[in-house]
Design an enzyme around this catalytic site. Structure first.
Site, PDB file in Angstrom:
ATOM      1  CE  LYS A   1      -2.182  -1.247   3.868  1.00 16.38           C
ATOM      2  NZ  LYS A   1      -1.861  -2.416   4.172  1.00 16.38           N
TER       3      LYS A   1
ATOM      4  NE  ARG B   1      -4.333  -1.711  10.354  1.00 21.08           N
ATOM      5  CZ  ARG B   1      -3.091  -1.004   9.675  1.00 21.08           C
ATOM      6  NH1 ARG B   1      -3.113   0.114   9.446  1.00 21.08           N
ATOM      7  NH2 ARG B   1      -2.304  -1.815   9.746  1.00 21.08           N
TER       8      ARG B   1
ATOM      9  NE  ARG C   1       7.780  -3.017   5.741  1.00 22.54           N
ATOM     10  CZ  ARG C   1       6.236  -2.816   5.992  1.00 22.54           C
ATOM     11  NH1 ARG C   1       5.996  -2.503   4.695  1.00 22.54           N
ATOM     12  NH2 ARG C   1       5.381  -2.967   6.710  1.00 22.54           N
TER      13      ARG C   1
ATOM     14  NE  ARG D   1       6.485  -0.914  10.182  1.00 27.01           N
ATOM     15  CZ  ARG D   1       5.296  -0.845   9.400  1.00 27.01           C
ATOM     16  NH1 ARG D   1       5.356  -0.143   8.128  1.00 27.01           N
ATOM     17  NH2 ARG D   1       4.523  -1.442   9.812  1.00 27.01           N
TER      18      ARG D   1
ATOM     19  NE  ARG E   1       2.545  -5.383  11.194  1.00 31.75           N
ATOM     20  CZ  ARG E   1       3.647  -5.098  10.171  1.00 31.75           C
ATOM     21  NH1 ARG E   1       4.714  -5.671  10.600  1.00 31.75           N
ATOM     22  NH2 ARG E   1       3.347  -4.311   9.259  1.00 31.75           N
TER      23      ARG E   1
HETATM   24  P1  AMP Z   1       1.082   0.035   9.216  1.00 31.97           P
HETATM   25  O1  AMP Z   1       1.796   0.743   8.890  1.00 31.97           O
HETATM   26  O2  AMP Z   1      -0.274   0.531   8.602  1.00 31.97           O
HETATM   27  O3  AMP Z   1       1.147  -1.432   8.980  1.00 31.97           O
HETATM   28  O4  AMP Z   1       0.714   0.280  10.875  1.00 31.97           O
HETATM   29  C1  AMP Z   1       1.262   0.013  11.819  1.00 31.97           C
HETATM   30  C2  AMP Z   1       0.703  -0.384  13.138  1.00 31.97           C
HETATM   31  O5  AMP Z   1       0.070   0.909  13.394  1.00 31.97           O
HETATM   32  C3  AMP Z   1      -0.626  -1.322  12.991  1.00 31.97           C
HETATM   33  O6  AMP Z   1      -0.308  -2.703  13.413  1.00 31.97           O
HETATM   34  C4  AMP Z   1      -1.347  -0.812  14.283  1.00 31.97           C
HETATM   35  O7  AMP Z   1      -0.686  -1.122  15.439  1.00 31.97           O
HETATM   36  C5  AMP Z   1      -1.106   0.694  14.168  1.00 31.97           C
HETATM   37  N1  AMP Z   1      -2.270   1.242  13.279  1.00 31.97           N
HETATM   38  C6  AMP Z   1      -1.987   1.768  11.895  1.00 31.97           C
HETATM   39  N2  AMP Z   1      -3.343   2.262  11.388  1.00 31.97           N
HETATM   40  C7  AMP Z   1      -4.025   1.769  12.244  1.00 31.97           C
HETATM   41  C8  AMP Z   1      -5.390   2.111  12.252  1.00 31.97           C
HETATM   42  N3  AMP Z   1      -6.132   2.672  11.350  1.00 31.97           N
HETATM   43  N4  AMP Z   1      -6.126   1.655  13.278  1.00 31.97           N
HETATM   44  C9  AMP Z   1      -5.476   1.107  14.508  1.00 31.97           C
HETATM   45  N5  AMP Z   1      -4.306   0.820  14.375  1.00 31.97           N
HETATM   46  C10 AMP Z   1      -3.326   1.260  13.499  1.00 31.97           C
END
Ligand code: AMP
Length: 369
Positions: free
Chosen positions: A193, A268, A307, A313, A325
């Site tokens: 994404k 989400r 990655r 991360r 996740r």
């Molecule tokens: P991402 O970079 O989108 O993979 O997000 C990394 C982490 O950020 C996720 O595993 C959640 O812990 C938190 N996070 C990101 N976006 C959201 C969201 N819309 N709702 C809840 N947690 C989020």
């Protein structure tokens, strides 16, 4: 959001706020009228709901009657006001209180004064639930006002748009839909994404908001939001909805001139999707599409571990966190496919291939929107 005929309307005044405004009118009027028995005159069609709710709340004896007038044709206050009809009762020496649902230009008031001129009433008072100060250009005194509202077309609680909407217990305001392109880029962690959003934002001149990136930025800067989010993110759990929604809404507000947004990692959950709809409605806009990158779990795990070697991360470094996740995605997030499918806004795209191939597939969808 609702659609009546060809127009969209967004929630504007809740049933509770209307109820409070009606109570306020009742309290002010009963304080002025005292023990005298007033005649309340509702102006049909619009004020039937107000008149009914108003007299139910009125704590003392009163009389109720209606006169009829049709002053609106479609969206604009018609210049060609129709005459009031139906005043049959003798009102000599009575205190008459006209109940109007809305006063905007004041044309109807002109007609009200005309019809009561020869009735020898003791007092003629005007009460209105809604009042548009910007539109009012007459000198007639308005004695009681429920709520002042901006000069935008509204429906509900007796008010209609070409016949529809009178029955709605709340009030909705017209949306002048902005020509924005708002996309939700969807898919499990590692679907690509972020990578794709970077291409798309330049190509379509959109603002890219990645909630994960905003959280990571806050963690790096040790803000209160960052500290709060970190405990959830480190385990691969979702950050609580309200925290995420408030943050997203602030990010959207920072970009008031945007031509549109790419939301990446948001929504989400269903609560987040509903909140996003409201945030967009405040901008008189909508989400145009959810575009989902579809990728197999095992490919995702491999990509994320790869990655993790360079991203720094913590949630990319450990296979069990990565799997959590992905599990969170299927447990809480994947249901959003149904949410957007029900609105005919879901587009699935094969997320396996070269970056360029996938960009092309996404653009093919966006160009058709
Ligand atoms: P991402 O970079 O989108 O993979 O997000 C990394 C982490 O950020 C996720 O595993 C959640 O812990 C938190 N996070 C990101 N976006 C959201 C969201 N819309 N709702 C809840 N947690 C989020």
């Amino acid at each position: 959001m609702i659609k009546l005929h060809d127009k969209f309307f967004k929630p504007f005044i809740s049933a509770q706020e209307i109820d409070d405004a009606v109570t306020k009118l009742v309290d002010e009027i009963v304080a002025d009228v005292g023990d005298e028995i007033p005649v309340f005159v509702g102006i049909l069609n619009g004020s039937f709901m107000l008149t009914s709710d108003f007299v139910k709340k009125y704590p003392k004896p009163c009389e109720v009657t209606f006169i009829k007038l049709a002053s609106y044709e479609g969206l604009k206050s018609s210049e060609d006001i129709q005459r009031l009809i139906g005043l049959t009762q003798d009102l000599t020496d009575r205190t008459v209180i006209v109940l109007e649902d809305i006063i905007d230009s004041g044309n109807t008031l002109h007609e009200v004064h005309r019809i009561f001129k020869n009735e020898n009433v003791k007092a003629l008072k005007i009460a209105t639930l809604f009042y548009k100060p910007e539109a009012y250009d007459k000198d007639f005194k308005i004695h009681y006002i429920g709520l002042e509202i901006p000069n935008k077309f509204i429906v509900g609680y007796g008010l209609d748009y070409d016949g529809l909407g009178r029955d709605i217990p709340e009030v909705y305001q017209i949306m002048t839909i902005q020509h924005m392109t708002n996309l939700v880029l969807f898919g499990p962690p590692g679907a690509g994404k972020g990578t794709q959003a970077n291409f798309l934002k330049d190509k379509y001149d959109l603002i890219h908001i990645s909630t994960g990136d905003v959280f990571r930025y806050n963690i790096k800067n040790e803000t209160a939001l960052g500290m709060l989010a970190k405990s959830y993110m480190d385990k691969g759990d979702l950050v609580p909805d309200q925290v995420t929604i408030d943050m997203l809404s602030a990010e959207v507000d920072k970009n008031s001139d945007a031509k549109g947004f790419i939301f990446d990692g948001f929504p989400r959950t269903e609560a987040q999707a509903e909140a996003l709809e409201k945030v967009m409605a405040e901008k008189d806009s909508v989400i145009n599409a959810m575009i989902a990158l579809e990728v197999d779990d095992e490919v995702l795990v491999k990509r994320l571990l790869e990655r993790g070697k360079t991203s720094g991360r913590p949630d990319d470094a450990d296979e069990s966190i990565i799997r959590n996740r992905i599990k969170e995605y299927y447990n809480k997030t994947a249901i959003l496919k149904n949410y957007y499918t029900a609105q005919n806004k879901y587009y699935g795209v094969d997320g396996v291939g070269s970056i360029e191939e996938i960009t092309e597939r996404l653009c093919a969808v966006i160009d058709k929107l």
